[in-house]
Design an enzyme around this catalytic site. Structure first.
Site, PDB file in Angstrom:
ATOM      1  CD  GLU A 233      24.240  41.245  15.285  1.00 36.16           C
ATOM      2  OE1 GLU A 233      25.323  41.617  14.797  1.00 36.16           O
ATOM      3  OE2 GLU A 233      23.752  40.108  15.088  1.00 36.16           O
TER       4      GLU A 233
ATOM      5  CG  HIS B 236      25.396  40.940  10.291  1.00 33.24           C
ATOM      6  ND1 HIS B 236      25.497  40.166   9.165  1.00 33.24           N
ATOM      7  CD2 HIS B 236      25.777  42.193   9.921  1.00 33.24           C
ATOM      8  CE1 HIS B 236      25.912  40.911   8.145  1.00 33.24           C
ATOM      9  NE2 HIS B 236      26.090  42.147   8.586  1.00 33.24           N
TER      10      HIS B 236
ATOM     11  CB  CYS C 239      25.551  41.941   4.226  1.00 36.35           C
ATOM     12  SG  CYS C 239      26.793  42.952   3.432  1.00 36.35           S
TER      13      CYS C 239
ATOM     14  CG  HIS D 208      30.522  40.210   5.905  1.00 37.35           C
ATOM     15  ND1 HIS D 208      29.514  39.359   5.509  1.00 37.35           N
ATOM     16  CD2 HIS D 208      29.936  41.431   6.051  1.00 37.35           C
ATOM     17  CE1 HIS D 208      28.386  40.039   5.402  1.00 37.35           C
ATOM     18  NE2 HIS D 208      28.613  41.298   5.729  1.00 37.35           N
TER      19      HIS D 208
ATOM     20  CE  LYS E 200      29.012  38.404   8.607  1.00 33.13           C
ATOM     21  NZ  LYS E 200      27.843  37.983   9.382  1.00 33.13           N
TER      22      LYS E 200
ATOM     23  CG  PHE F 115      25.837  48.366   2.148  1.00 29.97           C
ATOM     24  CD1 PHE F 115      26.420  48.461   3.388  1.00 29.97           C
ATOM     25  CD2 PHE F 115      26.603  48.668   1.032  1.00 29.97           C
ATOM     26  CE1 PHE F 115      27.739  48.850   3.522  1.00 29.97           C
ATOM     27  CE2 PHE F 115      27.926  49.056   1.148  1.00 29.97           C
ATOM     28  CZ  PHE F 115      28.494  49.147   2.403  1.00 29.97           C
TER      29      PHE F 115
END
Lengths: 413, 384
Positions: A320, A309, A176, A342, A337, A401
């Site tokens: 985050e 993110h 991602c 996403h 998002k 990931f």
């Protein structure tokens, strides 16, 4: 050969300013920069029930989806067009707009990201194998074209072919964070003077395997996506493509290009603690952001907004959130998002385009579906409505990931 | 032209695992002895179409598979890790280098075993049966993530996806990373591949994969046979083998276009570099004829070696395999015999040959439309 420059150890790696002189985007929020800008300002919610595959057994039922009619209009109807994967259609749309806004100048190379590639054609291929068994129980021959589209580099080739350019490319697949990694690498090439004009960004299309995979991890939510909310319960997936035309100052001045914004920093980190979860201390995101600041020469107080993110998973937002609070304290933050889901390998690139729109039009896109702040963090969520603001510099975050983290620092010109 | 006498990047270590050996030296010895990897038929879940492939024996992977981080990982991660540790050891560098080491993984098919298994469960049993343990291993960057964890790399980790040329793109990417990041000392490049019936059947639908046990190179276009394996190189700022020429490669849109693109990408390098040996990428498909035509037009008269009839087409691992074998040729002054060579290209080396060399050229033409070259020059007599 092919215009590449000599590489030695001694040259100044921060030699050139890196301007964004073109951009293109297609997402559930719109087909063009203008449509995406309008949706961001209005805080549109473009997450809807998935129609592309069976969702009867999944907890999550929704995603941000690009309407088929938008994609069908990208390429003139033909047998060739009918064979194109959604990702190819998205890439053609984004590259067309990028080259148009850049003034139809050709890049020297492309650095493009994807996480899932042409997975949905791979799925179709496998289903056709399973479902086409003959009387002996063996599957029959199947559609060879689907195999070609499965390759993640195919949409780049399709887009180049459609637009009549042929340049070398890299396909970066860092889950991602891929989109930000692709832009970051292109930025470093231009800044060091190794390249003058690079198209960079990323794409990803919704696919059943990935949708079910996130559902199986219980990372996807059956509810609305609520990034940074105290009661957040997970992500929803999205899709789209975003591209930037990065150009050295010298080249942009030489051809009198219109400059949209400037990329000033890039930071990466690899958090190796777990395959799918970040280290709870937030060290991964913090390192990526602090390295982006270090790379840009900016101080934390110069950052006026963070496009986070913000997947709305418990783990991502927790780490985050800690990292942003520690490094940037009370900075305004939103996750776009919340409006479109996403887009995986495309997310970092699409959000970089959104960051550039924010700098150009001096506003902060909203973090919709927001209800209750999490008291752990010090930053301010741009809740539910976009906000006009004086933005000089911002950070765009992408984490993935395997602990792959990337941050970009963008600046108004 | 990009020949740079002052190019400052070197191969510091090489590693491999293959059907013929657990490491680079073991594989090399077998290749020099003219051995061919054993062929085994894929387990076939759905069809009467059968394919052979060259698997890496499980015993070669036993040590790597004991790594805690790899306990659930797929073959592609295991092959990559085995080759990577071999290269790190060969380079004599310590693990745990943090910001001074970058990891770049070159991937073609990714974790195709786990991806097929996961999707098979979804198709046959429904989404509720999907395994949360399998899913993370289907992601392209899973092998790179495992590798970064095992060598404590905390900054630059990248996965590049492409065809059998992707390893050479990774070389260029590594050089770029080293160039723009002065604090980086080494880039660990890893290519890996695993075998799966689905992959062979998919390529067979394009007539790129053969159903036979053998295939010719630079001869009849019968389709290829897949092999498993891993290959790795460490690139740094000093060493015995210099990267004399490298680039991001070129792409072609169709088979018709392939010769024109390959010609433009390869011939200038051959003419300027004057290689003493060429490691080609022939694999029994249309790419052989393209490579043959390019070599012929360039007037190549040095020996050409191709390892794929011995080890199979290992896609994501294959370009870095070629670099590993090129380094071993320069180091040992030997060229192994190319097995199953057809009659198209008279300069193909078909017998074991001893020959001191300083310049080796690796060329790749991939199934999926990518072409590239890397030129290697031995600059001192004590490699690594």
């Amino acid at each position: 050969m092919d215009g590449r420059k000599e590489m030695t150890m001694t040259f100044d790696v921060r030699k050139h300013r890196v301007f964004v002189t073109g951009a293109g985007v297609i997402s559930p929020l719109g087909r063009t920069l203008q449509e995406n800008l309008d949706s961001l300002r209005l805080g549109e919610d473009r997450v809807s029930e998935v129609t592309a595959f069976d969702i009867s057994q999944t907890r999550c039922k929704t995603a941000g989806q690009i309407p088929i009619s938008w994609l069908d209009s990208v390429v003139k109807r033909s047998r060739y067009a009918a064979r194109l994967h959604r990702s190819s259609q998205m890439m053609i749309a984004a590259l067309t707009e990028t080259l148009r806004t850049a003034g139809e100048v050709k890049p020297e190379m492309m650095v493009v990201a994807s996480s899932a590639g042409g997975m949905s054609h791979g799925e179709l291929y496998y289903r056709s194998l399973q479902n086409s068994k003959n009387s002996n129980g063996y599957s029959r021959r199947h559609h060879a074209g689907l195999v070609a589209s499965y390759m993640p580099q195919k949409p780049i080739l399709d887009a180049q072919s459609a637009l009549g350019i042929k340049v070398p490319f890299y396909l970066v697949s860092n889950a991602c964070s891929s989109g930000s990694n692709a832009i970051g690498h292109a930025f470093e090439l231009v800044r060091a003077g190794l390249r003058d004009r690079v198209v960079c960004g990323g794409y990803d299309a919704l696919s059943e395997l990935v949708f079910v995979g996130f559902d199986s991890l219980q990372a996807a939510t059956p509810e609305r996506i609520r990034p940074f909310d105290r009661d957040r319960s997970g992500l929803v997936l999205g899709e789209g493509a975003g591209l930037l035309f990065l150009e050295s100052e010298k080249s942009a001045i030489q051809r009198k290009a219109a400059v949209l914004a400037e990329v000033v920093g890039y930071g990466v980190s690899t958090d190796t603690s777990h395959m799918t979860q970040p280290h709870p201390s937030g060290i991964g995101p913090r390192l990526a952001m602090s390295r982006a600041l270090e790379s840009s020469g900016l101080r934390p107080e110069q950052i006026s907004y963070v496009n986070a993110h913000g997947t709305a998973t418990v783990f991502n937002d927790a780490t985050e959130g800690i990292a942003i609070s520690e490094l940037l304290n009370r900075v305004p933050v939103s996750s776009t998002k919340s409006m479109m889901g996403h887009a995986l390998g495309g997310a970092g690139a699409i959000e970089a385009v959104f960051g550039i729109l924010s700098l150009m039009h001096q506003f902060m896109p909203p973090n919709i579906n927001f209800r209750e702040p999490d008291p752990t963090w010090t930053f301010e969520v741009v809740a539910n409505q976009s906000r006009s603001a004086k933005l000089d510099c911002l950070i765009s975050n992408s984490f993935g990931f395997g602990g792959s983290n990337a941050s970009l620092a963008l600046q108004r010109v | 032209m990009s020949f740079s006498p002052e190019s400052n990047f070197y191969i510091q270590g090489i590693g491999a695992i293959s059907p013929l050996g657990p490491d680079a030296e073991g594989t090399w010895k077998a290749l020099c002895e003219g051995k061919q990897a054993p062929r085994i038929q894929f387990a076939n879940p759905v069809s009467d179409r059968n394919y052979y492939y060259c698997p890496v024996p499980k015993t070669f992977l036993s040590e790597t598979a004991n790594q805690r981080r790899l306990r659930r990982s797929g073959t592609v991660s295991l092959n990559g890790a085995a080759a990577a540790f071999n290269a790190i050891h060969d380079a004599g560098i310590k693990e745990g280098l943090g910001r001074t080491l970058a990891v770049i993984f070159a991937i073609c098919s990714g974790g195709v075993n786990y991806t097929r298994r996961l999707y098979h469960e979804i198709v046959t049993e429904g989404a509720a049966a999907a395994s949360p343990l399998l899913f993370p291993e289907t992601v392209f960057n899973a092998p790179a993530s495992h590798m970064a964890a095992m060598v404590n790399c905390d900054e630059h980790t990248y996965t590049l996806v492409g065809d059998s040329s992707v390893g050479l793109s990774a070389v260029q990417f590594a050089v770029e990373l080293l160039t723009v990041n002065p604090s980086l000392e080494h880039c660990l490049l890893v290519g890996a591949e695993e075998g799966d019936w689905l992959l062979a059947d998919a390529f067979n639908s394009w007539r790129y994969a053969s159903t036979h046990e053998n295939f010719e190179v630079y001869g009849r276009e019968t389709g290829t046979l897949f092999g498993e394996g891993g290959s790795a190189v460490v690139i740094g700022r000093h060493g015995a083998i210099r990267l004399a020429n490298h680039g991001p490669g070129a792409s072609f849109f169709s088979k018709m276009d392939a010769f024109r693109v390959a010609r433009g990408a390869i011939i200038p390098v051959i003419q300027s570099f004057q290689p003493e040996v060429i490691l080609g990428s022939a694999n029994g498909t249309f790419t052989d004829k393209v490579e043959h035509a390019v070599f012929t037009e360039a007037g190549v008269n040095c020996p050409v070696y191709c390892h794929k009839p011995a080890l199979g087409e290992a896609l994501g691992a294959s370009a870095l395999q070629q670099i590993v074998f090129a380094c071993l040729m320069l180091k040992n002054a030997q060229i192994p015999p190319t097995l199953s060579a057809g009659s198209l290209l008279p300069t193909v080396n078909t017998e074991m040959r001893s020959m001191p060399m300083r310049r080796a050229l690796v060329t790749t033409i991939g199934f999926n439309q990518q072409v590239n070259t890397v030129a290697l020059e031995r600059v001192c007599d004590k490699p690594h």
